[in-house]
Write a protein that holds these residues in place. Structure first.
Motif, PDB file in Angstrom:
ATOM      1  N   PRO A 109       0.827  -1.217   0.000  1.00  0.00           N
ATOM      2  CA  PRO A 109       0.000   0.000   0.000  1.00  0.00           C
ATOM      3  C   PRO A 109       0.857   1.262   0.000  1.00  0.00           C
ATOM      4  O   PRO A 109       1.913   1.307   0.637  1.00  0.00           O
ATOM      5  CB  PRO A 109      -0.792  -0.120   1.312  1.00  0.00           C
ATOM      6  CG  PRO A 109       0.084  -0.948   2.206  1.00  0.00           C
ATOM      7  CD  PRO A 109       0.839  -1.893   1.314  1.00  0.00           C
ATOM      8  N   LEU A 110       0.412   2.267  -0.736  1.00  0.00           N
ATOM      9  CA  LEU A 110       1.065   3.579  -0.752  1.00  0.00           C
ATOM     10  C   LEU A 110       0.010   4.630  -0.417  1.00  0.00           C
ATOM     11  O   LEU A 110      -0.870   4.917  -1.225  1.00  0.00           O
ATOM     12  CB  LEU A 110       1.689   3.876  -2.126  1.00  0.00           C
ATOM     13  CG  LEU A 110       2.869   2.998  -2.553  1.00  0.00           C
ATOM     14  CD1 LEU A 110       3.295   3.348  -3.971  1.00  0.00           C
ATOM     15  CD2 LEU A 110       4.043   3.140  -1.595  1.00  0.00           C
ATOM     16  N   GLU A 111       0.094   5.182   0.752  1.00  0.00           N
ATOM     17  CA  GLU A 111      -0.888   6.153   1.235  1.00  0.00           C
ATOM     18  C   GLU A 111      -0.512   7.544   0.741  1.00  0.00           C
ATOM     19  O   GLU A 111       0.642   7.959   0.865  1.00  0.00           O
ATOM     20  CB  GLU A 111      -0.896   6.111   2.758  1.00  0.00           C
ATOM     21  CG  GLU A 111      -2.088   6.761   3.408  1.00  0.00           C
ATOM     22  CD  GLU A 111      -2.058   6.557   4.920  1.00  0.00           C
ATOM     23  OE1 GLU A 111      -3.060   6.089   5.472  1.00  0.00           O
ATOM     24  OE2 GLU A 111      -1.029   6.875   5.536  1.00  0.00           O
ATOM     25  N   VAL A 112      -1.464   8.285   0.153  1.00  0.00           N
ATOM     26  CA  VAL A 112      -1.168   9.657  -0.262  1.00  0.00           C
ATOM     27  C   VAL A 112      -1.626  10.668   0.791  1.00  0.00           C
ATOM     28  O   VAL A 112      -1.109  11.781   0.859  1.00  0.00           O
ATOM     29  CB  VAL A 112      -1.787  10.003  -1.643  1.00  0.00           C
ATOM     30  CG1 VAL A 112      -1.194   9.141  -2.730  1.00  0.00           C
ATOM     31  CG2 VAL A 112      -3.304   9.893  -1.627  1.00  0.00           C
ATOM     32  N   CYS A 113      -2.599  10.287   1.599  1.00  0.00           N
ATOM     33  CA  CYS A 113      -2.995  11.100   2.757  1.00  0.00           C
ATOM     34  C   CYS A 113      -3.856  10.236   3.671  1.00  0.00           C
ATOM     35  O   CYS A 113      -4.252   9.134   3.301  1.00  0.00           O
ATOM     36  CB  CYS A 113      -3.748  12.363   2.323  1.00  0.00           C
ATOM     37  SG  CYS A 113      -5.414  12.048   1.700  1.00  0.00           S
ATOM     38  N   LYS A 114      -4.143  10.708   4.859  1.00  0.00           N
ATOM     39  CA  LYS A 114      -4.960   9.949   5.802  1.00  0.00           C
ATOM     40  C   LYS A 114      -6.405   9.855   5.308  1.00  0.00           C
ATOM     41  O   LYS A 114      -6.908  10.760   4.631  1.00  0.00           O
ATOM     42  CB  LYS A 114      -4.930  10.597   7.189  1.00  0.00           C
ATOM     43  CG  LYS A 114      -3.545  10.618   7.836  1.00  0.00           C
ATOM     44  CD  LYS A 114      -3.035   9.213   8.069  1.00  0.00           C
ATOM     45  CE  LYS A 114      -1.657   9.218   8.719  1.00  0.00           C
ATOM     46  NZ  LYS A 114      -1.110   7.844   8.842  1.00  0.00           N
ATOM     47  N   ILE A 115      -7.080   8.762   5.659  1.00  0.00           N
ATOM     48  CA  ILE A 115      -8.461   8.545   5.208  1.00  0.00           C
ATOM     49  C   ILE A 115      -9.372   9.687   5.644  1.00  0.00           C
ATOM     50  O   ILE A 115     -10.282  10.089   4.921  1.00  0.00           O
ATOM     51  CB  ILE A 115      -8.989   7.188   5.731  1.00  0.00           C
ATOM     52  CG1 ILE A 115      -8.347   6.047   4.935  1.00  0.00           C
ATOM     53  CG2 ILE A 115     -10.502   7.108   5.632  1.00  0.00           C
ATOM     54  CD1 ILE A 115      -8.847   4.669   5.287  1.00  0.00           C
ATOM     55  N   SER A 116      -9.115  10.245   6.809  1.00  0.00           N
ATOM     56  CA  SER A 116      -9.958  11.342   7.315  1.00  0.00           C
ATOM     57  C   SER A 116      -9.892  12.579   6.415  1.00  0.00           C
ATOM     58  O   SER A 116     -10.802  13.407   6.418  1.00  0.00           O
ATOM     59  CB  SER A 116      -9.534  11.718   8.735  1.00  0.00           C
ATOM     60  OG  SER A 116      -8.164  12.085   8.773  1.00  0.00           O
ATOM     61  N   ARG A 117      -8.801  12.733   5.634  1.00  0.00           N
ATOM     62  CA  ARG A 117      -8.653  13.877   4.735  1.00  0.00           C
ATOM     63  C   ARG A 117      -9.043  13.549   3.301  1.00  0.00           C
ATOM     64  O   ARG A 117      -9.018  14.424   2.428  1.00  0.00           O
ATOM     65  CB  ARG A 117      -7.190  14.362   4.739  1.00  0.00           C
ATOM     66  CG  ARG A 117      -6.745  15.077   6.007  1.00  0.00           C
ATOM     67  CD  ARG A 117      -5.316  15.551   5.866  1.00  0.00           C
ATOM     68  NE  ARG A 117      -5.116  16.289   4.632  1.00  0.00           N
ATOM     69  CZ  ARG A 117      -4.037  16.187   3.842  1.00  0.00           C
ATOM     70  NH1 ARG A 117      -3.075  15.349   4.152  1.00  0.00           N
ATOM     71  NH2 ARG A 117      -3.929  16.912   2.754  1.00  0.00           N
ATOM     72  N   SER A 118      -9.364  12.291   3.022  1.00  0.00           N
ATOM     73  CA  SER A 118      -9.533  11.847   1.637  1.00  0.00           C
ATOM     74  C   SER A 118     -10.657  12.570   0.893  1.00  0.00           C
ATOM     75  O   SER A 118     -10.554  12.829  -0.308  1.00  0.00           O
ATOM     76  CB  SER A 118      -9.784  10.339   1.590  1.00  0.00           C
ATOM     77  OG  SER A 118     -10.965   9.998   2.287  1.00  0.00           O
ATOM     78  N   SER A 119     -11.745  12.915   1.587  1.00  0.00           N
ATOM     79  CA  SER A 119     -12.887  13.537   0.911  1.00  0.00           C
ATOM     80  C   SER A 119     -12.579  14.941   0.411  1.00  0.00           C
ATOM     81  O   SER A 119     -13.159  15.408  -0.575  1.00  0.00           O
ATOM     82  CB  SER A 119     -14.098  13.577   1.853  1.00  0.00           C
ATOM     83  OG  SER A 119     -13.783  14.319   3.022  1.00  0.00           O
ATOM     84  N   ARG A 120     -11.638  15.642   1.078  1.00  0.00           N
ATOM     85  CA  ARG A 120     -11.316  17.005   0.642  1.00  0.00           C
ATOM     86  C   ARG A 120      -9.923  17.112  -0.003  1.00  0.00           C
ATOM     87  O   ARG A 120      -9.518  18.199  -0.416  1.00  0.00           O
ATOM     88  CB  ARG A 120     -11.408  17.980   1.820  1.00  0.00           C
ATOM     89  CG  ARG A 120     -10.467  17.697   2.974  1.00  0.00           C
ATOM     90  CD  ARG A 120     -10.687  18.696   4.109  1.00  0.00           C
ATOM     91  NE  ARG A 120      -9.704  18.560   5.173  1.00  0.00           N
ATOM     92  CZ  ARG A 120      -9.772  17.709   6.183  1.00  0.00           C
ATOM     93  NH1 ARG A 120     -10.813  16.882   6.260  1.00  0.00           N
ATOM     94  NH2 ARG A 120      -8.837  17.666   7.110  1.00  0.00           N
ATOM     95  N   SER A 121      -9.222  15.996  -0.092  1.00  0.00           N
ATOM     96  CA  SER A 121      -7.890  16.011  -0.693  1.00  0.00           C
ATOM     97  C   SER A 121      -7.969  16.200  -2.209  1.00  0.00           C
ATOM     98  O   SER A 121      -8.840  15.631  -2.876  1.00  0.00           O
ATOM     99  CB  SER A 121      -7.160  14.692  -0.392  1.00  0.00           C
ATOM    100  OG  SER A 121      -5.973  14.594  -1.136  1.00  0.00           O
ATOM    101  N   LYS A 122      -7.052  16.994  -2.766  1.00  0.00           N
ATOM    102  CA  LYS A 122      -7.003  17.228  -4.216  1.00  0.00           C
ATOM    103  C   LYS A 122      -5.770  16.576  -4.856  1.00  0.00           C
ATOM    104  O   LYS A 122      -5.498  16.766  -6.036  1.00  0.00           O
ATOM    105  CB  LYS A 122      -6.981  18.736  -4.494  1.00  0.00           C
ATOM    106  CG  LYS A 122      -8.253  19.446  -4.047  1.00  0.00           C
ATOM    107  CD  LYS A 122      -8.197  20.927  -4.357  1.00  0.00           C
ATOM    108  CE  LYS A 122      -9.475  21.628  -3.894  1.00  0.00           C
ATOM    109  NZ  LYS A 122      -9.441  23.100  -4.140  1.00  0.00           N
ATOM    110  N   ILE A 123      -5.041  15.798  -4.064  1.00  0.00           N
ATOM    111  CA  ILE A 123      -3.803  15.189  -4.544  1.00  0.00           C
ATOM    112  C   ILE A 123      -4.098  14.147  -5.626  1.00  0.00           C
ATOM    113  O   ILE A 123      -4.954  13.281  -5.455  1.00  0.00           O
ATOM    114  CB  ILE A 123      -3.046  14.513  -3.376  1.00  0.00           C
ATOM    115  CG1 ILE A 123      -2.638  15.551  -2.328  1.00  0.00           C
ATOM    116  CG2 ILE A 123      -1.812  13.767  -3.875  1.00  0.00           C
ATOM    117  CD1 ILE A 123      -2.054  14.949  -1.062  1.00  0.00           C
ATOM    118  N   CYS A 124      -3.397  14.265  -6.758  1.00  0.00           N
ATOM    119  CA  CYS A 124      -3.439  13.278  -7.856  1.00  0.00           C
ATOM    120  C   CYS A 124      -4.829  13.122  -8.479  1.00  0.00           C
ATOM    121  O   CYS A 124      -5.156  12.059  -9.017  1.00  0.00           O
ATOM    122  CB  CYS A 124      -2.939  11.916  -7.389  1.00  0.00           C
ATOM    123  SG  CYS A 124      -1.245  11.920  -6.786  1.00  0.00           S
TER     124      CYS A 124
END
Length: 294
Positions: A109-124
């Motif tokens: 697994p390669l995490e790009v951010c924590k799950i709690s931030r996933s809904s507002r994350s704009k990464i990739c």
């Protein structure tokens, strides 16, 4: 001459023997720092675990190359060199794996951010085909948001190929890609790759024998051949080295192009150190935490 500069020059000398050209794609104005010099600098940074570009340019201040490229230009050119870096990596891999018949496949697994931030994350999220999502890693009992790194390595520990997929994609789908890259070999896998249909398909189409341990509740269960169990640990060791020395799980990229370039650079660096160990210093290829120069 500092250890850092001497290591850079050693890497550059060996990459020039492998690459066909100094500059690999058209530029209206010839750059002061050639493409092969830039790739050598990228590999040096990863080898020395310099994961920040700001830190890299601070460390090379005073070197002859420092005045020949700016940090913002370095970042843009780095992304454009993705296909050419993979070409150089494959030339090194061919010298290792030309006659190899046993390989190991696995994923991490390669995490790009924590799950709690996933809904507002704009990464990739700039490309529809490569948007990260939520997945589960059974071996680590981990829910995560990001990607999976799928990889095939030889039993000696040299990455043959790799790919990135969104986290929700099952490991077994990567075996369809392997058909395009390998043939006439044995691939060792864990229980996550169990599938009699795909096993038969690989054997019929490209003569790949997929060896996976059976579950204890399956019919005709018998323990896997012990050397195969031992060989499978090689790819787990490589993943650990990528996480430890090359800090592959630390992410600063904002775009998928930048993210996949970071991953490729780390894997290319690992392969380059293995190449130098074997063909320059004639020592164990998997001793990665070493000085290249005295």
């Amino acid at each position: 001459m500092s250890n850092l500069e001497a290591s850079y020059k050693l890497i550059l000398i060996e990459l020039r023997k492998i690459a066909e050209f100094e500059n690999m794609y058209f530029k209206p104005i010839k750059p002061k720092l050639s493409d092969i010099e830039l790739i050598s600098l990228m590999i040096l940074a990863e080898f020395k675990s310099i994961d920040s570009e700001h830190q890299l340019f601070r460390d090379i201040k005073g070197f002859e190359i420092a005045s020949r490229i700016e940090r913002s230009v370095y970042n843009r050119r780095k992304r454009k060199l993705f296909p050419f870096m993979e070409e150089i990596r494959m030339k090194m891999v061919e010298k290792f794996n030309e006659f190899e018949t046993f390989f190991v496949v696995d994923s991490m697994p390669l995490e790009v951010c924590k799950i709690s931030r996933s809904s507002r994350s704009k990464i990739c999220k700039e490309t529809d085909y490569a948007i990260p999502n939520k997945g589960f890693c059974a071996s680590q009992n981990l829910h995560f948001y990001g990607y999976k790194l799928h990889a095939v390595c030889s039993i000696n520990g040299v990455f043959q190929s790799f790919d990135l997929s969104p986290a929700s994609v099952h490991d077994i789908h990567y075996l369809q890609d392997i058909k395009m890259q390998l043939s006439d070999c044995v691939i060792l896998a864990d229980k996550g790759y169990l599938s009699s249909t795909i096993q038969l398909d690989l054997f019929k189409e490209v003569n790949i024998q997929l060896e996976t341990p059976k579950r204890k509740n399956q019919k005709d269960y018998k323990p896997q051949f012990y050397p195969f169990k031992k060989y499978r640990k090689r790819i787990e060791t490589l993943f650990s080295q990528l996480c430890d020395q090359f800090m592959i799980r630390r992410n600063y990229a904002k775009t998928f192009q930048g993210y996949k370039t970071r991953i490729l650079t780390k894997i290319t660096t690992l392969t380059t150190i293995q190449y130098l160990n074997r063909f320059v210093f004639n020592r164990n290829i998997n001793k990665l935490k070493i000085n290249l120069v005295g």
